[in-house]
Scaffold this motif. Structure first.
Motif, PDB file in Angstrom:
ATOM      1  N   PRO A  57       0.717  -1.065  -0.053  1.00 15.21           N
ATOM      2  CA  PRO A  57      -0.014  -0.029  -0.099  1.00 15.21           C
ATOM      3  C   PRO A  57       0.926   1.383   0.139  1.00 15.21           C
ATOM      4  O   PRO A  57       1.919   1.294   0.747  1.00 15.21           O
ATOM      5  CB  PRO A  57      -0.909  -0.093   1.374  1.00 15.21           C
ATOM      6  N   VAL A  58       0.627   2.277  -0.795  1.00 21.25           N
ATOM      7  CA  VAL A  58       1.041   3.565  -0.961  1.00 21.25           C
ATOM      8  C   VAL A  58      -0.098   4.527  -0.637  1.00 21.25           C
ATOM      9  O   VAL A  58      -0.980   4.335  -1.092  1.00 21.25           O
ATOM     10  CB  VAL A  58       1.870   3.765  -2.084  1.00 21.25           C
ATOM     11  N   VAL A  59       0.366   5.775  -0.355  1.00 21.45           N
ATOM     12  CA  VAL A  59      -0.535   6.853  -0.244  1.00 21.45           C
ATOM     13  C   VAL A  59       0.063   7.787  -1.274  1.00 21.45           C
ATOM     14  O   VAL A  59       0.957   8.721  -1.281  1.00 21.45           O
ATOM     15  CB  VAL A  59      -0.438   7.727   0.952  1.00 21.45           C
ATOM     16  N   LEU A  60      -0.888   8.262  -2.312  1.00 18.42           N
ATOM     17  CA  LEU A  60      -0.699   9.055  -3.610  1.00 18.42           C
ATOM     18  C   LEU A  60      -1.500  10.103  -3.360  1.00 18.42           C
ATOM     19  O   LEU A  60      -2.532  10.167  -3.466  1.00 18.42           O
ATOM     20  CB  LEU A  60      -0.996   8.158  -4.801  1.00 18.42           C
ATOM     21  N   GLY A  61      -0.889  11.144  -2.950  1.00 19.09           N
ATOM     22  CA  GLY A  61      -1.500  12.436  -2.687  1.00 19.09           C
ATOM     23  C   GLY A  61      -2.752  12.240  -1.766  1.00 19.09           C
ATOM     24  O   GLY A  61      -2.405  11.960  -0.672  1.00 19.09           O
ATOM     25  N   GLY A  62      -4.125  12.377  -2.187  1.00 15.02           N
ATOM     26  CA  GLY A  62      -5.091  12.286  -1.202  1.00 15.02           C
ATOM     27  C   GLY A  62      -5.716  10.591  -1.061  1.00 15.02           C
ATOM     28  O   GLY A  62      -6.632  10.626  -0.577  1.00 15.02           O
ATOM     29  N   ALA A  63      -5.111   9.951  -1.816  1.00 16.67           N
ATOM     30  CA  ALA A  63      -5.823   8.532  -1.744  1.00 16.67           C
ATOM     31  C   ALA A  63      -4.875   7.222  -1.297  1.00 16.67           C
ATOM     32  O   ALA A  63      -3.559   7.385  -1.821  1.00 16.67           O
ATOM     33  CB  ALA A  63      -6.183   8.231  -3.226  1.00 16.67           C
ATOM     34  N   VAL A  64      -5.266   6.235  -0.957  1.00 20.63           N
ATOM     35  CA  VAL A  64      -4.522   5.224  -0.587  1.00 20.63           C
ATOM     36  C   VAL A  64      -4.688   4.284  -1.892  1.00 20.63           C
ATOM     37  O   VAL A  64      -5.751   4.122  -2.304  1.00 20.63           O
ATOM     38  CB  VAL A  64      -4.943   4.343   0.679  1.00 20.63           C
ATOM     39  N   VAL A  65      -3.581   3.713  -2.312  1.00 25.48           N
ATOM     40  CA  VAL A  65      -3.496   2.747  -3.374  1.00 25.48           C
ATOM     41  C   VAL A  65      -2.824   1.472  -3.201  1.00 25.48           C
ATOM     42  O   VAL A  65      -1.718   1.405  -2.645  1.00 25.48           O
ATOM     43  CB  VAL A  65      -2.624   3.378  -4.657  1.00 25.48           C
ATOM     44  N   ASN A  66      -3.840   0.471  -2.993  1.00 24.27           N
ATOM     45  CA  ASN A  66      -3.177  -0.524  -2.918  1.00 24.27           C
ATOM     46  C   ASN A  66      -3.032  -1.420  -4.381  1.00 24.27           C
ATOM     47  O   ASN A  66      -3.574  -1.276  -5.310  1.00 24.27           O
ATOM     48  CB  ASN A  66      -4.249  -1.761  -2.241  1.00 24.27           C
ATOM     49  N   ALA A  67      -2.194  -2.373  -4.263  1.00 26.46           N
ATOM     50  CA  ALA A  67      -1.771  -3.250  -5.570  1.00 26.46           C
ATOM     51  C   ALA A  67      -3.078  -3.899  -6.060  1.00 26.46           C
ATOM     52  O   ALA A  67      -3.944  -4.276  -5.391  1.00 26.46           O
ATOM     53  CB  ALA A  67      -0.850  -4.411  -5.173  1.00 26.46           C
ATOM     54  N   GLY A  68      -3.145  -3.679  -7.236  1.00 23.86           N
ATOM     55  CA  GLY A  68      -4.505  -4.179  -7.931  1.00 23.86           C
ATOM     56  C   GLY A  68      -5.734  -3.472  -7.907  1.00 23.86           C
ATOM     57  O   GLY A  68      -6.960  -3.425  -8.806  1.00 23.86           O
TER      58      GLY A  68
END
Length: 234
Positions: free
Chosen positions: A150-161
């Protein structure tokens, strides 16, 4: 956690991904309750490109693109590589050569809160990218990071997939588990907008279609003539 590469990630149904891409980042953002938009800091380096794909995520050190090379190896056709450094990174984490590898593997695009370079070449190749920085200075390759965490891109959490929807308006992230629900809501929103567009074309205005007059009244907004306004200022 750092220093880990997660393989064999789950991806959303390809047709769901494609359908979300056709609807666009703004409609998808609104349809999932005004969430998922990464913010205005991640901007397209081109105009007219619209992609959607499954996220291959990269957590990296600022100024280091070692783990981006690892992510390319983990990518599949239909993916979007999402790179987030641990801190601001105004460096060109990718350029023409890395984009060539991605394009050959069928990667649909590249999204980052860091930087890219060779932007003219990327546009000429038709390889779309969204970035916070455009920078001529490149990266080193000597710091461990992680792929598909998991990463935090700006204002959103992004999980693989997760699904990345990116176009001229920016980037919106849809959690993979919510993809079907969000698609249904986005399609309903698009249908409503199409119906409203016909009403606007026929001469109606949003004040009436959206029922905004009672909202103004409840907020205490008054309508006065110019003469009444001028008289009240005396």
């Amino acid at each position: 956690m750092t220093g880990i590469v997660v393989t064999e990630i789950a991806r959303a149904d390809a047709e769901v991904v494609a359908s979300l891409g056709r609807l666009g980042s703004a409609t998808v953002h609104e349809a999932q309750g005004r969430t998922g938009y990464v913010g205005p800091g991640v901007r397209p380096i081109q105009q007219g490109a619209a992609v959607a794909g499954s996220a291959v995520t990269v957590l990296t050190a600022p100024g280091d693109n070692l783990m981006v090379h690892v992510a390319i190896e983990q990518s599949q056709a239909g993916d979007v590589i999402v790179v987030v450094p641990r801190g601001d990174s105004p460096y060109g984490h990718i350029g023409e050569l890395m984009a060539t590898q991605m394009q050959v593997r069928g990667v649909r695009g590249y999204v980052t809160s860091a930087g890219v370079r060779d932007t003219a070449e990327l546009r000429s190749m038709g390889f779309p990218a969204w970035a916070t920085h455009i920078a001529a200075e490149g990266c080193v390759k000597d710091t461990p990071g992680s792929v598909n965490v998991p990463v935090v891109l700006g204002g959103a959490v992004v999980n693989a997939g997760d699904i990345v929807v990116a176009d001229d308006d920016g980037v919106t992230i849809v959690p993979r588990a919510d993809a079907a629900r969000v698609l249904a809501a986005a399609e309903a929103r698009a249908a409503k907008e199409a119906a409203n567009r016909k009403r606007y074309e026929a001469g109606e205005i949003s004040m009436d279609i959206n029922g905004l007059r009672p909202v103004l009244a409840d907020l205490g907004v008054r309508t006065v003539t110019q003469a009444e306004y001028d008289h009240g200022r005396r």
